[in-house]
Design an enzyme around this catalytic site. Structure first.
Site, PDB file in Angstrom:
ATOM      1  N   HIS A  74       0.852  -1.192   0.000  1.00 52.95           N
ATOM      2  CA  HIS A  74       0.000   0.000   0.000  1.00 52.95           C
ATOM      3  C   HIS A  74       0.886   1.240   0.000  1.00 52.95           C
ATOM      4  CE1 HIS A  74      -3.145   2.809   1.271  1.00 52.95           C
ATOM      5  NE2 HIS A  74      -3.993   1.877   0.872  1.00 52.95           N
TER       6      HIS A  74
ATOM      7  N   ASP B  86      -7.979  -5.102  -0.381  1.00 51.02           N
ATOM      8  CA  ASP B  86      -8.440  -5.938  -1.504  1.00 51.02           C
ATOM      9  C   ASP B  86      -8.108  -7.409  -1.337  1.00 51.02           C
ATOM     10  OD1 ASP B  86      -7.502  -3.113  -3.302  1.00 51.02           O
ATOM     11  OD2 ASP B  86      -9.558  -3.899  -3.254  1.00 51.02           O
TER      12      ASP B  86
HETATM   13  C1  SDX Z   1      -6.066   0.263  -2.984  1.00 46.83           C
HETATM   14  O1  SDX Z   1      -4.193   4.708  -1.877  1.00 46.83           O
HETATM   15  C2  SDX Z   1      -5.191   4.094  -1.286  1.00 46.83           C
HETATM   16  O2  SDX Z   1      -5.629   4.450  -0.222  1.00 46.83           O
HETATM   17  C3  SDX Z   1      -5.781   2.932  -2.113  1.00 46.83           C
HETATM   18  C4  SDX Z   1      -6.836   2.077  -1.400  1.00 46.83           C
HETATM   19  C5  SDX Z   1      -8.116   2.865  -1.138  1.00 46.83           C
HETATM   20  O3  SDX Z   1      -8.859   2.466  -0.224  1.00 46.83           O
HETATM   21  O4  SDX Z   1      -8.410   3.795  -1.951  1.00 46.83           O
HETATM   22  O5  SDX Z   1      -6.323   1.595  -0.164  1.00 46.83           O
HETATM   23  C6  SDX Z   1      -7.238   0.884  -2.268  1.00 46.83           C
HETATM   24  O6  SDX Z   1      -5.792   0.636  -4.087  1.00 46.83           O
HETATM   25  C7  SDX Z   1      -5.221  -0.750  -2.247  1.00 46.83           C
HETATM   26  C8  SDX Z   1      -3.983  -1.217  -3.083  1.00 46.83           C
HETATM   27  C9  SDX Z   1      -4.458  -2.257  -4.077  1.00 46.83           C
HETATM   28  N1  SDX Z   1      -3.378  -2.617  -5.022  1.00 46.83           N
HETATM   29  C10 SDX Z   1      -2.757  -3.804  -4.971  1.00 46.83           C
HETATM   30  O7  SDX Z   1      -2.983  -4.661  -4.112  1.00 46.83           O
HETATM   31  C11 SDX Z   1      -1.764  -4.035  -6.109  1.00 46.83           C
HETATM   32  C12 SDX Z   1      -0.482  -4.688  -5.556  1.00 46.83           C
HETATM   33  N2  SDX Z   1       0.222  -3.684  -4.740  1.00 46.83           N
HETATM   34  C13 SDX Z   1       1.313  -2.971  -5.393  1.00 46.83           C
HETATM   35  O8  SDX Z   1       1.205  -2.786  -6.763  1.00 46.83           O
HETATM   36  C14 SDX Z   1       1.809  -1.781  -4.576  1.00 46.83           C
HETATM   37  O9  SDX Z   1       1.965  -2.213  -3.289  1.00 46.83           O
HETATM   38  C15 SDX Z   1       1.011  -0.505  -4.573  1.00 46.83           C
HETATM   39  C16 SDX Z   1       0.777   0.011  -5.951  1.00 46.83           C
HETATM   40  C17 SDX Z   1      -0.300  -0.697  -3.875  1.00 46.83           C
HETATM   41  C18 SDX Z   1       1.813   0.521  -3.772  1.00 46.83           C
HETATM   42  O10 SDX Z   1       2.997   0.699  -4.416  1.00 46.83           O
HETATM   43  P1  SDX Z   1       4.129   1.689  -3.799  1.00 46.83           P
HETATM   44  O11 SDX Z   1       3.843   2.114  -2.430  1.00 46.83           O
HETATM   45  O12 SDX Z   1       4.380   2.717  -4.831  1.00 46.83           O
HETATM   46  O13 SDX Z   1       5.295   0.756  -3.596  1.00 46.83           O
HETATM   47  P2  SDX Z   1       6.374   0.484  -4.682  1.00 46.83           P
HETATM   48  O14 SDX Z   1       5.671   0.086  -5.958  1.00 46.83           O
HETATM   49  O15 SDX Z   1       7.335   1.611  -4.692  1.00 46.83           O
HETATM   50  O16 SDX Z   1       7.030  -0.818  -4.065  1.00 46.83           O
HETATM   51  C19 SDX Z   1       8.058  -0.737  -3.086  1.00 46.83           C
HETATM   52  C20 SDX Z   1       8.761  -2.081  -3.180  1.00 46.83           C
HETATM   53  C21 SDX Z   1       9.175  -2.407  -4.626  1.00 46.83           C
HETATM   54  O17 SDX Z   1      10.267  -3.292  -4.554  1.00 46.83           O
HETATM   55  P3  SDX Z   1      11.779  -2.662  -4.699  1.00 46.83           P
HETATM   56  O18 SDX Z   1      11.767  -1.788  -5.936  1.00 46.83           O
HETATM   57  O19 SDX Z   1      11.995  -1.879  -3.412  1.00 46.83           O
HETATM   58  O20 SDX Z   1      12.678  -3.870  -4.816  1.00 46.83           O
HETATM   59  O21 SDX Z   1       7.819  -3.111  -2.793  1.00 46.83           O
HETATM   60  C22 SDX Z   1       7.597  -3.975  -3.909  1.00 46.83           C
HETATM   61  C23 SDX Z   1       7.990  -3.194  -5.148  1.00 46.83           C
HETATM   62  O22 SDX Z   1       8.364  -4.085  -6.195  1.00 46.83           O
HETATM   63  N3  SDX Z   1       6.165  -4.292  -3.902  1.00 46.83           N
HETATM   64  C24 SDX Z   1       5.672  -5.501  -4.153  1.00 46.83           C
HETATM   65  C25 SDX Z   1       4.283  -5.373  -4.000  1.00 46.83           C
HETATM   66  N4  SDX Z   1       3.983  -4.102  -3.676  1.00 46.83           N
HETATM   67  C26 SDX Z   1       5.153  -3.430  -3.620  1.00 46.83           C
HETATM   68  N5  SDX Z   1       6.270  -6.664  -4.481  1.00 46.83           N
HETATM   69  C27 SDX Z   1       5.429  -7.729  -4.676  1.00 46.83           C
HETATM   70  N6  SDX Z   1       4.098  -7.690  -4.552  1.00 46.83           N
HETATM   71  C28 SDX Z   1       3.485  -6.523  -4.212  1.00 46.83           C
HETATM   72  N7  SDX Z   1       2.169  -6.478  -4.079  1.00 46.83           N
END
Ligand code: SDX
Length: 435
Positions: free
Chosen positions: A313, A370
């Protein structure tokens, strides 16, 4: 007077070259304080750069507070745990939009207003005919929402409180009907009209699952679980779809258009579309033999674009408080419906492996709203393509509350971020013969 702690100081000093600029600090009731950079460009010629706005506040707001480090979520000051346990979705919608818990008389009036606006204009039956049967319900919901504005020209009077109130009530009343009819269209069944003797969530279940050829009894436990899910999704401060609603609303586009834009933003699998993506992932794991470790490793692989949907998140670096509530609700709904969801067992194993894996621990990746919500939607009988429609119905009062707060705020200007240009310098046009 400035103090040492950056978060309790009243001003920040910025030194650029030989220039020193004092920037005021805006203090919130709780959570982040902010450096007000309103005069930055005028005094220094500089702007700030913050892709994804992870360090940038777009507004002040009194609606929802969340603390990502401690996993706290409050709507208008009320902890989500208390609202989930004691309130109803329409009461929470009233709280978010109007700012206070309603009196009995206020709530009865609001419920009656919503109940008596659930029909969509009869001409819209033909609107659905223009879509293929496999149209994604989010495409239908987004276009149907902005399309509804054609029937209600008073929605253009965005500064008339009475016009705004009736538009709010119509949207909350009609979105479930629009969503249910998009589903009926997809499965080739007759549209089912709303019933005024049913509660809000029971009515959605009725319109989704009843058929004219036989009686349909809503399971009160299922209606209760759906109402809880809608409460948990109702607002979440400046998330991507809410920021979209605020941006579109700041151009003075009407509320139907602003909400339609929010629905489109929510559709993305990184945002509200994740609930559907979670089920896709769990189904792939089951089809692949059920080994969760293989998929956790895949999610960790920097060379693999696969990410674990439902995990991580932008704000929460702890358990999403909603995920905890939904997980226990999922167990109750599976028991109440007798649904034997093999995916729930896989989800629990996946969560367990991920939460004990250094990659997820070091990045503070926890299950979000989710991860388990799809289990409940499945147990209720929603197809996964309808999950994000349910998220949109839940988030609607939050979008409305944020739009209304933005429209009423003297701070509000049309949203217009700047950029740092990194393209080519000026150059002369070259005739095609010389290229
Ligand atoms: C919602 O914003 C809100 O409030 C949204 C929400 C709401 O109520 O409106 O809460 C609803 O959208 C919840 C989120 C739903 N999305 C997902 O579940 C999709 C999977 N999650 C990721 O795509 C990710 O965690 C995000 C998009 C939600 C957040 O991304 P960030 O904070 O920008 O984190 P990042 O992409 O910079 O990741 C940081 C690290 C990375 O690795 P490194 O580059 O440090 O090696 O964490 C890793 C990412 O690759 N990472 C994951 C991951 N999420 C982050 N690795 C594997 N699986 C994941 N799910």
């Amino acid at each position: 007077m400035t103090t040492d702690s950056p978060t309790r100081a009243d001003a920040a000093s910025l030194r650029v070259g030989g220039q020193e600029l004092e920037l005021p600090i805006v203090h919130g009731t709780d959570g982040d304080d902010a450096v007000d950079i309103g005069k930055l460009r005028g005094e220094t010629g500089l702007i700030t750069l913050d892709p994804g706005y992870g360090n940038t506040g777009a507004c002040t707001s009194a609606i929802t507070f969340l603390d990502g480090e401690d996993g706290i979520l409050r709507y208008r000051g009320y902890p989500i745990e208390q609202l989930a346990a004691q309130s109803t979705f329409l009461e929470v919608a009233y709280l978010l939009i109007w700012g206070e818990l309603p009196t009995r008389e206020q709530l009865d009036r609001f419920v009656s207003e919503v109940t008596h606006h659930t029909l969509i204009r009869e001409e819209m039956r033909h609107f659905f005919d223009s879509f293929p049967s496999d149209a994604h319900p989010m495409a239908v919901l987004a276009s149907g929402t902005v399309g509804m504005s054609n029937f209600y020209p008073d929605s253009q009077n965005i500064f008339d409180p009475d016009a705004v109130e009736i538009t709010i009530n119509r949207l909350i009343a009609k979105l479930p009907t629009l969503a249910a009819w998009s589903f009926k269209k997809a499965i080739g069944q007759p549209y089912v009209y709303p019933r005024n003797d049913l509660g809000y969530s029971a009515n959605l279940l009725h319109m989704m699952f009843a058929v004219p050829s036989e009686a349909y009894e809503v399971n009160p436990k299922v209606a209760e679980a759906l109402d809880l899910l809608l409460i948990l999704h109702a607002d979440h401060e400046q998330n991507a779809s809410t920021a979209t609603v605020r941006m579109v609303g700041s151009t003075h586009a009407n509320l139907y258009a602003s909400i339609s834009a929010g629905i489109s933003a929510l559709w993305g699998p990184l945002h509200g579309g994740a609930n559907e993506a979670v089920i896709d992932t769990l189904e792939r794991i089951v089809a692949d033999g059920g080994s969760v470790q293989k998929w956790v490793d895949k999610a960790k692989d920097p060379n693999d674009t696969f990410r674990l949907a439902g995990f991580g998140h932008r704000i929460y670096r702890n358990f999403d408080p909603r995920a905890k509530i939904i997980k226990s609700a999922a167990e109750r709904v599976l028991a109440a419906t007798g649904a034997d969801d093999d995916l729930f067992e896989v989800a629990q194993r996946l969560e367990d492996v991920a939460l004990n894996d250094e990659y997820f621990i070091s990045r503070k990746l926890y299950p979000n709203v989710d991860f388990y919500s799809g289990m409940i939607y499945r147990a209720i009988g929603f197809p996964k393509t309808m999950f994000t429609n349910c998220f949109a119905i839940g988030r609607l009062p939050g979008w409305i509350a944020q739009w209304k707060e933005m429209m009423e705020s003297p701070e509000t200007k049309i949203g217009r971020p700047r950029q740092v240009y990194i393209g080519p310098d000026t150059r002369a046009y070259v005739a095609i013969e010389q290229r």
